[in-house]
Write a protein that holds these residues in place. Structure first.
Motif, PDB file in Angstrom:
ATOM      1  N   LEU A 150      -7.552  28.604  92.999  1.00  0.00           N
ATOM      2  CA  LEU A 150      -8.932  28.269  94.581  1.00  0.00           C
ATOM      3  C   LEU A 150      -6.758  27.688  95.991  1.00  0.00           C
ATOM      4  CD1 LEU A 150     -10.575  25.244  92.225  1.00  0.00           C
ATOM      5  CD2 LEU A 150     -11.971  27.530  93.945  1.00  0.00           C
ATOM      6  N   ARG A 151      -6.045  27.355  95.581  1.00  0.00           N
ATOM      7  CA  ARG A 151      -5.479  27.322  96.347  1.00  0.00           C
ATOM      8  C   ARG A 151      -5.042  28.415  97.017  1.00  0.00           C
ATOM      9  NH1 ARG A 151      -2.531  22.633  98.963  1.00  0.00           N
ATOM     10  NH2 ARG A 151      -0.912  23.038  98.228  1.00  0.00           N
ATOM     11  N   ALA A 152      -4.697  30.115  95.746  1.00  0.00           N
ATOM     12  CA  ALA A 152      -4.247  30.945  96.529  1.00  0.00           C
ATOM     13  C   ALA A 152      -5.491  31.362  97.628  1.00  0.00           C
ATOM     14  CB  ALA A 152      -4.173  31.389  95.665  1.00  0.00           C
ATOM     15  N   LEU A 153      -6.863  31.357  96.947  1.00  0.00           N
ATOM     16  CA  LEU A 153      -8.335  31.875  97.955  1.00  0.00           C
ATOM     17  C   LEU A 153      -8.147  31.443  99.267  1.00  0.00           C
ATOM     18  CD1 LEU A 153     -10.944  32.276  95.180  1.00  0.00           C
ATOM     19  CD2 LEU A 153      -9.318  33.630  96.442  1.00  0.00           C
ATOM     20  N   GLY A 154      -7.985  29.487  99.566  1.00  0.00           N
ATOM     21  CA  GLY A 154      -8.229  28.467  99.991  1.00  0.00           C
ATOM     22  C   GLY A 154      -7.048  28.996 101.490  1.00  0.00           C
ATOM     23  N   SER A 155      -6.165  29.813 101.220  1.00  0.00           N
ATOM     24  CA  SER A 155      -4.719  29.866 102.357  1.00  0.00           C
ATOM     25  C   SER A 155      -4.450  31.264 102.405  1.00  0.00           C
ATOM     26  CB  SER A 155      -3.861  29.136 101.188  1.00  0.00           C
ATOM     27  OG  SER A 155      -2.655  29.429  99.802  1.00  0.00           O
ATOM     28  N   ASP A 156      -4.473  31.873 101.598  1.00  0.00           N
ATOM     29  CA  ASP A 156      -3.901  33.450 101.340  1.00  0.00           C
ATOM     30  C   ASP A 156      -4.983  34.477 101.699  1.00  0.00           C
ATOM     31  OD1 ASP A 156      -2.460  35.330 100.931  1.00  0.00           O
ATOM     32  OD2 ASP A 156      -1.586  35.334  99.371  1.00  0.00           O
ATOM     33  N   ALA A 157      -4.669  35.243 103.228  1.00  0.00           N
ATOM     34  CA  ALA A 157      -5.636  36.452 103.084  1.00  0.00           C
ATOM     35  C   ALA A 157      -5.795  37.629 102.880  1.00  0.00           C
ATOM     36  CB  ALA A 157      -5.805  36.445 104.879  1.00  0.00           C
ATOM     37  N   ALA A 158      -4.192  37.676 101.901  1.00  0.00           N
ATOM     38  CA  ALA A 158      -4.318  39.222 100.743  1.00  0.00           C
ATOM     39  C   ALA A 158      -5.281  38.579  99.796  1.00  0.00           C
ATOM     40  CB  ALA A 158      -2.525  38.986 100.954  1.00  0.00           C
TER      41      ALA A 158
END
Length: 251
Positions: free
Chosen positions: A15-23
Protein backbone atom coordinates in the motif's frame (compact mmCIF):
# COMPACT_ATOMS: atom_id res chain seq x y z
CA UNK A 1 -9.98 -11.32 8.21
CA UNK A 2 -6.25 -11.19 8.78
CA UNK A 3 -4.92 -8.98 11.58
CA UNK A 4 -1.77 -6.93 10.86
CA UNK A 5 0.44 -5.47 13.57
CA UNK A 6 3.73 -4.66 11.78
CA UNK A 7 4.78 -1.92 9.37
CA UNK A 8 6.86 -4.57 7.61
CA UNK A 9 3.81 -6.63 6.68
CA UNK A 10 3.84 -7.22 2.89
CA UNK A 11 0.40 -5.68 2.34
CA UNK A 12 1.29 -2.56 4.34
CA UNK A 13 4.49 -2.18 2.32
CA UNK A 14 2.52 -2.69 -0.90
CA UNK A 15 0.00 0.00 0.00
CA UNK A 16 2.81 2.40 0.85
CA UNK A 17 4.51 1.76 -2.49
CA UNK A 18 1.29 2.16 -4.49
CA UNK A 19 0.51 5.39 -2.69
CA UNK A 20 3.84 7.05 -3.38
CA UNK A 21 5.55 5.43 -6.38
CA UNK A 22 4.29 5.83 -9.96
CA UNK A 23 6.59 3.03 -11.10
CA UNK A 24 5.02 0.62 -8.61
CA UNK A 25 1.56 1.59 -9.84
CA UNK A 26 2.58 1.10 -13.47
CA UNK A 27 4.17 -2.29 -12.77
CA UNK A 28 1.16 -3.71 -10.92
CA UNK A 29 -1.68 -1.83 -12.61
CA UNK A 30 -2.97 -0.93 -9.14
CA UNK A 31 -3.23 2.15 -6.98
CA UNK A 32 -3.86 2.75 -3.26
CA UNK A 33 -6.89 4.78 -2.18
CA UNK A 34 -8.62 5.72 1.02
CA UNK A 35 -12.15 6.16 2.32
CA UNK A 36 -15.60 4.62 2.07
CA UNK A 37 -16.75 6.96 -0.73
CA UNK A 38 -13.96 5.98 -3.11
CA UNK A 39 -14.32 2.32 -2.17
CA UNK A 40 -18.03 2.55 -2.98
CA UNK A 41 -17.23 4.23 -6.30
CA UNK A 42 -14.70 1.53 -7.12
CA UNK A 43 -17.15 -1.29 -6.39
CA UNK A 44 -19.97 0.42 -8.30
CA UNK A 45 -17.77 0.86 -11.37
CA UNK A 46 -16.77 -2.79 -11.43
CA UNK A 47 -13.13 -2.03 -10.67
CA UNK A 48 -11.10 -4.90 -9.27
CA UNK A 49 -10.48 -4.21 -5.58
CA UNK A 50 -7.51 -6.38 -4.66
CA UNK A 51 -7.35 -5.81 -0.88
CA UNK A 52 -8.91 -3.76 1.91
CA UNK A 53 -7.38 -2.64 5.21
CA UNK A 54 -9.73 -1.50 7.99
CA UNK A 55 -9.07 -0.15 11.44
CA UNK A 56 -9.73 -2.59 14.27
CA UNK A 57 -13.34 -2.36 15.34
CA UNK A 58 -14.45 -0.63 12.15
CA UNK A 59 -17.32 -2.04 10.14
CA UNK A 60 -16.15 -4.10 7.18
CA UNK A 61 -17.77 -3.00 3.90
CA UNK A 62 -20.14 -5.50 2.31
CA UNK A 63 -19.77 -7.05 -1.12
CA UNK A 64 -16.02 -7.54 -1.02
CA UNK A 65 -14.47 -10.39 -2.99
CA UNK A 66 -10.87 -9.79 -1.97
CA UNK A 67 -8.65 -10.33 1.04
CA UNK A 68 -9.48 -8.11 3.99
CA UNK A 69 -7.21 -7.01 6.82
CA UNK A 70 -7.54 -5.14 10.09
CA UNK A 71 -4.89 -3.19 11.96
CA UNK A 72 -4.54 -0.60 14.74
CA UNK A 73 -5.68 2.83 13.56
CA UNK A 74 -2.14 4.24 13.59
CA UNK A 75 -1.01 1.47 11.22
CA UNK A 76 -3.94 2.21 8.90
CA UNK A 77 -2.86 5.87 8.84
CA UNK A 78 0.71 4.81 8.11
CA UNK A 79 -0.45 2.73 5.12
CA UNK A 80 -2.77 5.39 3.75
CA UNK A 81 -1.88 7.88 0.98
CA UNK A 82 -3.65 10.62 2.99
CA UNK A 83 -2.95 12.08 6.41
CA UNK A 84 -5.13 11.19 9.41
CA UNK A 85 -6.86 8.46 7.49
CA UNK A 86 -10.19 7.17 8.79
CA UNK A 87 -9.84 4.19 6.43
CA UNK A 88 -10.50 1.86 4.90
CA UNK A 89 -7.34 1.86 2.79
CA UNK A 90 -7.56 -0.34 -0.28
CA UNK A 91 -5.69 -1.41 -3.40
CA UNK A 92 -7.56 -1.37 -6.70
CA UNK A 93 -7.09 -1.65 -10.45
CA UNK A 94 -8.82 1.17 -12.29
CA UNK A 95 -11.29 -0.25 -14.82
CA UNK A 96 -10.49 -0.33 -18.52
CA UNK A 97 -12.99 2.05 -20.10
CA UNK A 98 -13.85 1.52 -23.74
CA UNK A 99 -13.01 4.31 -26.16
CA UNK A 100 -16.11 6.17 -27.38
CA UNK A 101 -17.29 4.91 -30.77
CA UNK A 102 -17.89 8.36 -32.23
CA UNK A 103 -16.32 11.03 -30.00
CA UNK A 104 -17.48 14.62 -30.37
CA UNK A 105 -15.23 16.27 -27.80
CA UNK A 106 -11.90 15.81 -26.05
CA UNK A 107 -9.76 17.64 -23.52
CA UNK A 108 -6.00 17.43 -24.06
CA UNK A 109 -3.72 18.16 -21.11
CA UNK A 110 -0.02 18.71 -21.71
CA UNK A 111 2.54 18.64 -18.88
CA UNK A 112 -0.04 19.27 -16.11
CA UNK A 113 2.01 17.91 -13.23
CA UNK A 114 -0.32 18.59 -10.29
CA UNK A 115 -2.40 15.42 -9.83
CA UNK A 116 -5.07 17.42 -8.00
CA UNK A 117 -5.54 19.62 -11.07
CA UNK A 118 -5.66 16.61 -13.38
CA UNK A 119 -8.24 14.92 -11.16
CA UNK A 120 -10.35 18.07 -11.01
CA UNK A 121 -10.36 18.31 -14.81
CA UNK A 122 -11.31 14.63 -15.16
CA UNK A 123 -14.18 15.26 -12.76
CA UNK A 124 -15.38 18.27 -14.79
CA UNK A 125 -15.01 16.40 -18.08
CA UNK A 126 -17.14 13.56 -16.78
CA UNK A 127 -19.80 15.94 -15.46
CA UNK A 128 -20.04 17.82 -18.78
CA UNK A 129 -20.06 14.76 -21.00
CA UNK A 130 -16.64 15.25 -22.62
CA UNK A 131 -15.88 12.04 -24.47
CA UNK A 132 -12.15 11.77 -23.82
CA UNK A 133 -9.42 13.23 -21.64
CA UNK A 134 -5.98 12.86 -23.22
CA UNK A 135 -2.93 13.17 -20.97
CA UNK A 136 0.02 14.24 -23.07
CA UNK A 137 3.71 14.62 -22.23
CA UNK A 138 4.71 14.89 -18.58
CA UNK A 139 1.24 14.81 -17.01
CA UNK A 140 0.31 13.39 -13.63
CA UNK A 141 -1.09 9.90 -14.15
CA UNK A 142 -4.72 8.87 -13.90
CA UNK A 143 -3.84 6.31 -11.21
CA UNK A 144 -2.21 8.81 -8.83
CA UNK A 145 -4.08 8.64 -5.50
CA UNK A 146 -4.38 12.44 -5.44
CA UNK A 147 -5.76 12.44 -8.97
CA UNK A 148 -8.41 9.81 -8.24
CA UNK A 149 -9.35 11.54 -5.00
CA UNK A 150 -9.70 14.95 -6.70
CA UNK A 151 -11.84 13.36 -9.41
CA UNK A 152 -14.34 12.33 -6.71
CA UNK A 153 -14.59 8.92 -8.34
CA UNK A 154 -14.92 10.19 -11.94
CA UNK A 155 -11.59 8.49 -12.72
CA UNK A 156 -13.50 5.20 -12.45
CA UNK A 157 -15.95 6.32 -15.17
CA UNK A 158 -14.18 8.70 -17.56
CA UNK A 159 -12.31 7.53 -20.66
CA UNK A 160 -8.69 8.71 -20.22
CA UNK A 161 -5.89 8.13 -22.71
CA UNK A 162 -2.16 8.74 -22.19
CA UNK A 163 0.13 9.48 -25.12
CA UNK A 164 3.21 11.36 -26.27
CA UNK A 165 3.00 14.63 -28.20
CA UNK A 166 4.11 12.96 -31.48
CA UNK A 167 1.29 10.42 -31.09
CA UNK A 168 -1.36 13.06 -30.45
CA UNK A 169 -1.87 14.17 -34.05
CA UNK A 170 -2.81 10.68 -35.21
CA UNK A 171 -5.12 10.17 -32.25
CA UNK A 172 -7.01 13.42 -32.87
CA UNK A 173 -7.24 12.63 -36.61
CA UNK A 174 -8.61 9.15 -35.89
CA UNK A 175 -11.24 10.70 -33.62
CA UNK A 176 -12.27 13.07 -36.40
CA UNK A 177 -11.84 16.13 -34.19
CA UNK A 178 -10.37 19.58 -34.77
CA UNK A 179 -7.70 20.50 -32.22
CA UNK A 180 -7.43 24.01 -30.75
CA UNK A 181 -4.81 25.22 -28.28
CA UNK A 182 -5.57 27.56 -25.41
CA UNK A 183 -2.77 30.10 -25.78
CA UNK A 184 -2.13 33.82 -25.27
CA UNK A 185 -1.00 34.64 -28.81
CA UNK A 186 -1.73 37.56 -31.11
CA UNK A 187 -3.60 35.26 -33.48
CA UNK A 188 -5.74 33.58 -30.80
CA UNK A 189 -9.48 33.83 -31.35
CA UNK A 190 -12.08 34.60 -28.71
CA UNK A 191 -13.65 31.27 -27.72
CA UNK A 192 -17.08 32.87 -28.14
CA UNK A 193 -16.39 33.26 -31.86
CA UNK A 194 -15.84 29.52 -32.32
CA UNK A 195 -18.35 26.71 -32.34
CA UNK A 196 -16.50 23.91 -30.57
CA UNK A 197 -18.45 21.07 -32.14
CA UNK A 198 -16.43 17.92 -32.87
CA UNK A 199 -13.47 19.66 -31.28
CA UNK A 200 -10.58 18.98 -28.92
CA UNK A 201 -9.08 21.72 -26.76
CA UNK A 202 -5.54 21.56 -25.36
CA UNK A 203 -4.52 23.11 -22.03
CA UNK A 204 -0.86 23.48 -21.13
CA UNK A 205 1.27 23.77 -18.05
CA UNK A 206 0.42 26.92 -16.08
CA UNK A 207 4.02 28.07 -16.03
CA UNK A 208 4.95 27.46 -19.67
CA UNK A 209 1.73 26.92 -21.59
CA UNK A 210 1.52 24.59 -24.56
CA UNK A 211 4.72 23.47 -26.24
CA UNK A 212 5.51 24.66 -29.79
CA UNK A 213 5.37 21.01 -30.88
CA UNK A 214 1.80 20.61 -29.67
CA UNK A 215 0.73 24.03 -30.98
CA UNK A 216 1.94 22.96 -34.43
CA UNK A 217 -0.75 20.26 -34.38
CA UNK A 218 -3.52 22.77 -33.69
CA UNK A 219 -5.89 24.28 -36.24
CA UNK A 220 -5.64 27.52 -34.27
CA UNK A 221 -5.33 29.14 -30.86
CA UNK A 222 -8.16 30.35 -28.68
CA UNK A 223 -8.46 32.52 -25.59
CA UNK A 224 -11.00 33.09 -22.85
CA UNK A 225 -11.83 36.82 -22.69
CA UNK A 226 -10.91 38.37 -19.34
CA UNK A 227 -10.79 41.80 -17.76
CA UNK A 228 -7.69 43.90 -18.52
CA UNK A 229 -4.92 43.19 -16.02
CA UNK A 230 -5.93 39.55 -15.54
CA UNK A 231 -2.95 37.46 -16.57
CA UNK A 232 -4.55 34.03 -16.80
CA UNK A 233 -6.82 31.49 -15.16
CA UNK A 234 -5.84 28.41 -13.18
CA UNK A 235 -5.55 25.50 -15.63
CA UNK A 236 -8.51 23.67 -14.09
CA UNK A 237 -10.67 26.81 -14.20
CA UNK A 238 -9.75 27.49 -17.82
CA UNK A 239 -10.47 23.88 -18.74
CA UNK A 240 -13.91 24.09 -17.09
CA UNK A 241 -14.84 27.16 -19.17
CA UNK A 242 -13.65 25.57 -22.41
CA UNK A 243 -15.34 22.24 -21.68
CA UNK A 244 -18.58 24.10 -21.01
CA UNK A 245 -18.26 25.69 -24.46
CA UNK A 246 -17.76 22.24 -26.00
CA UNK A 247 -20.79 20.90 -24.11
CA UNK A 248 -22.87 23.91 -25.16
CA UNK A 249 -21.94 23.37 -28.82
CA UNK A 250 -23.02 19.73 -28.54
CA UNK A 251 -26.40 20.68 -27.07
Amino acid sequence: MERITSRKNPYIMRLRALGSDAAARAASGETALDGMKLLGEALASGAEVTGVLCAEGAEVPEGLECRTYCAPSELVSYASPVKNSPGPVFSVRLPEIAAPASPRSALVLENIQDPGNVGTMIRTANALGIDAVILCGDCAGRSSPRCVRASMGAAFRQYVLECSVPELGGIIEAMGLTLYGAALTDSARDVRALRLERAAVAIGNEGHGLSPELMSLCAGALIIPMRPGSESLNAAAAAAVLMWEMARARL
